[in-house]
Design an enzyme around this catalytic site. Structure first.
Site, PDB file in Angstrom:
ATOM      1  N   TYR A 141      -7.294  15.758  18.552  1.00 12.77           N
ATOM      2  CA  TYR A 141      -8.112  15.606  19.672  1.00 12.77           C
ATOM      3  C   TYR A 141      -8.256  14.069  20.064  1.00 12.77           C
ATOM      4  O   TYR A 141      -8.933  13.733  21.711  1.00 12.77           O
ATOM      5  CB  TYR A 141      -8.363  16.546  19.902  1.00 12.77           C
ATOM      6  CG  TYR A 141      -8.441  18.235  20.283  1.00 12.77           C
ATOM      7  CD1 TYR A 141      -6.962  18.289  19.870  1.00 12.77           C
ATOM      8  CD2 TYR A 141      -8.641  19.790  20.113  1.00 12.77           C
ATOM      9  CE1 TYR A 141      -6.319  19.851  20.470  1.00 12.77           C
ATOM     10  CE2 TYR A 141      -8.650  21.000  19.669  1.00 12.77           C
ATOM     11  CZ  TYR A 141      -7.340  20.492  19.500  1.00 12.77           C
ATOM     12  OH  TYR A 141      -6.603  21.748  20.296  1.00 12.77           O
ATOM     13  N   LYS A 186      -4.209  21.554   5.195  1.00 15.32           N
ATOM     14  CA  LYS A 186      -2.950  20.849   4.696  1.00 15.32           C
ATOM     15  C   LYS A 186      -2.313  20.230   3.993  1.00 15.32           C
ATOM     16  O   LYS A 186      -1.585  19.072   4.292  1.00 15.32           O
ATOM     17  CB  LYS A 186      -2.272  21.180   6.192  1.00 15.32           C
ATOM     18  CG  LYS A 186      -0.484  21.376   6.571  1.00 15.32           C
ATOM     19  CD  LYS A 186      -0.026  22.650   5.762  1.00 15.32           C
ATOM     20  CE  LYS A 186       2.106  23.029   5.629  1.00 15.32           C
ATOM     21  NZ  LYS A 186       1.900  24.599   5.222  1.00 15.32           N
ATOM     22  N   ASP A 218      -1.471  27.566   7.291  1.00 13.18           N
ATOM     23  CA  ASP A 218      -0.446  28.611   7.785  1.00 13.18           C
ATOM     24  C   ASP A 218      -0.675  30.140   6.869  1.00 13.18           C
ATOM     25  O   ASP A 218      -0.894  30.776   7.553  1.00 13.18           O
ATOM     26  CB  ASP A 218       0.734  27.955   6.716  1.00 13.18           C
ATOM     27  CG  ASP A 218       1.393  27.475   5.734  1.00 13.18           C
ATOM     28  OD1 ASP A 218      -0.272  27.046   5.494  1.00 13.18           O
ATOM     29  OD2 ASP A 218       1.824  26.771   5.007  1.00 13.18           O
ATOM     30  N   ASP A 242      -9.243  25.349  16.090  1.00 12.72           N
ATOM     31  CA  ASP A 242      -9.339  25.483  17.562  1.00 12.72           C
ATOM     32  C   ASP A 242      -8.229  27.110  17.282  1.00 12.72           C
ATOM     33  O   ASP A 242      -8.522  28.341  18.081  1.00 12.72           O
ATOM     34  CB  ASP A 242      -8.221  24.658  18.841  1.00 12.72           C
ATOM     35  CG  ASP A 242      -8.712  25.007  19.876  1.00 12.72           C
ATOM     36  OD1 ASP A 242      -9.412  25.686  20.322  1.00 12.72           O
ATOM     37  OD2 ASP A 242      -8.016  23.431  21.185  1.00 12.72           O
ATOM     38  N   ASP A 246      -9.632  31.586  17.808  1.00 16.20           N
ATOM     39  CA  ASP A 246      -8.824  32.247  18.520  1.00 16.20           C
ATOM     40  C   ASP A 246      -7.991  33.069  18.097  1.00 16.20           C
ATOM     41  O   ASP A 246      -7.906  33.688  18.864  1.00 16.20           O
ATOM     42  CB  ASP A 246      -7.441  31.181  19.485  1.00 16.20           C
ATOM     43  CG  ASP A 246      -8.984  29.851  21.296  1.00 16.20           C
ATOM     44  OD1 ASP A 246     -10.114  30.516  20.745  1.00 16.20           O
ATOM     45  OD2 ASP A 246      -8.298  29.536  21.482  1.00 16.20           O
TER      46      ASP A 246
END
Length: 350
Positions: A141, A186, A218, A242, A246
């Site tokens: 970001y 990851k 994942d 993020d 959610d």
């Protein structure tokens, strides 16, 4: 206790839910003998329309001098053009960076009365109490962006210092809770994740009472839905946090219930519900204010060190839900004002 709280109502339902949170904070002040002063400033789309900037200089200056900042929501179709020079979300990212709020807390708890709203079976929702600790000012970001005629790139970059400061906060929170920290990365593919994992492992020696486990992002996306009660504090980088937090909203039954706190090492912290601006609900009186009200509870706890008051707000919200005063996203019919009034009323009994 005297405190100055800057409110940034923003766009869509932001002004309505921010007003609800302020009403609850005023009730807290009256009941517990505090003095809270509020001042409102524009941000997001409304600020673009009024000032030409998503984060006007006067808004930032006010936030930097406040004891805490309470944000409603930003964005909406009016400002969604990809070609726009200024977008509402830029104001939020700029504010986070300017305030240095590098750690985002997102608690996920399942109220027993709402378990039926989740797509998961009820037996998987028992004792779910997860705290996401998300790094907020690094990663994709905030990395360098490039765009050509036939390519685009976004840089994901982390330094050891950025990882250490959010990881130490997560370790401290885990130590005060159930003593389990799950770090999500990851590391089988990304170099930033390998640095992340190595840093977390090194810091673990300073927190011997905390059990550390690592999970690839994942597989974590699946495990959050198949065994959510096994997690306590979940530490993630910016993008992963993020997405996963959610996703975890599905456990609670509605995104409208989720609060967040963005903390740094400076004076001012930022509090906001996780949901968006929901422009289709703006002005209808049907918005769920509980995410904003619970964000106000986090403000009381983390910025003002008023634990008893924060717990009273959270208890009033839980009792409001138990008593059946619920918004449409929670299969109820109550509006914003009715829900807020119920929380204020029950606050007197907590």
């Amino acid at each position: 206790m005297k405190a100055h709280i800057v409110t940034l109502p923003g766009d869509g339902i932001g002004p309505e839910i921010t007003a609800a949170a302020v009403e609850v904070l005023q009730a807290v002040a009256a009941r517990f003998g505090h003095t809270f002063r509020f001042s409102s400033r524009p941000v997001g789309g409304q600020a673009i329309d009024r000032c030409g900037r998503a984060l006007p200089a006067e808004t930032l200056a006010a936030c930097e001098q406040a004891d805490a900042v309470l944000l409603g929501a930003v964005g909406g179709p009016k400002w969604d053009s990809p070609q726009a020079a200024e977008r509402p979300e830029q104001g939020l990212l700029q504010l986070r960076a300017a305030l240095g709020v590098h750690t985002n807390l997102r608690p996920i708890r399942v109220h027993p009365a709402l378990a039926g709203l989740s797509p998961l079976k009820n037996d998987r929702l028992e004792n779910v109490d997860i705290l996401f600790v998300r790094e907020l000012t690094g990663g994709l970001y905030f990395g360098r962006r490039r765009r050509g005629d036939d390519f685009a790139s976004d840089e994901c970059r982390y330094t050891t210092e950025e990882i250490e400061r959010v990881a130490r906060r997560a370790f401290s929170l885990a130590r005060a809770r159930r003593g389990l920290l799950t770090s999500v990365d990851k590391a089988n593919v990304l170099e930033t994740s390998r640095l992340w994992r190595a840093t977390v492992n090194r810091l673990a020696a300073d927190y011997p009472s905390v059990q550390v486990q690592h999970q690839l992002v994942d597989s974590m996306a699946m495990l959050l839905l198949t065994r959510p009660s096994q997690y306590d504090v979940v530490l993630t980088e910016n993008l992963f946090g993020d997405i996963l937090s959610d996703e975890a909203a599905a456990l609670t039954g509605s995104l409208g219930l989720l609060p967040s706190a963005s903390l740094g090492s400076g004076r001012t912290a930022l509090y906001e519900p996780v949901h968006g601006s929901a422009p289709e609900l703006a002005g209808t009186g049907r918005a769920n204010p509980l995410g904003a009200i619970l964000s106000a509870a986090l403000l009381l706890r983390h910025s003002l060190a008023l634990e008893k008051e924060a717990a009273a707000v959270e208890s009033a919200v839980a009792n409001t839900i138990s008593n059946g005063t619920r918004s449409r996203d929670l299969n109820g019919r109550a509006g914003t004002a009715e829900i807020t009034a119920a929380v204020v009323r029950l606050l007197g009994h907590c």
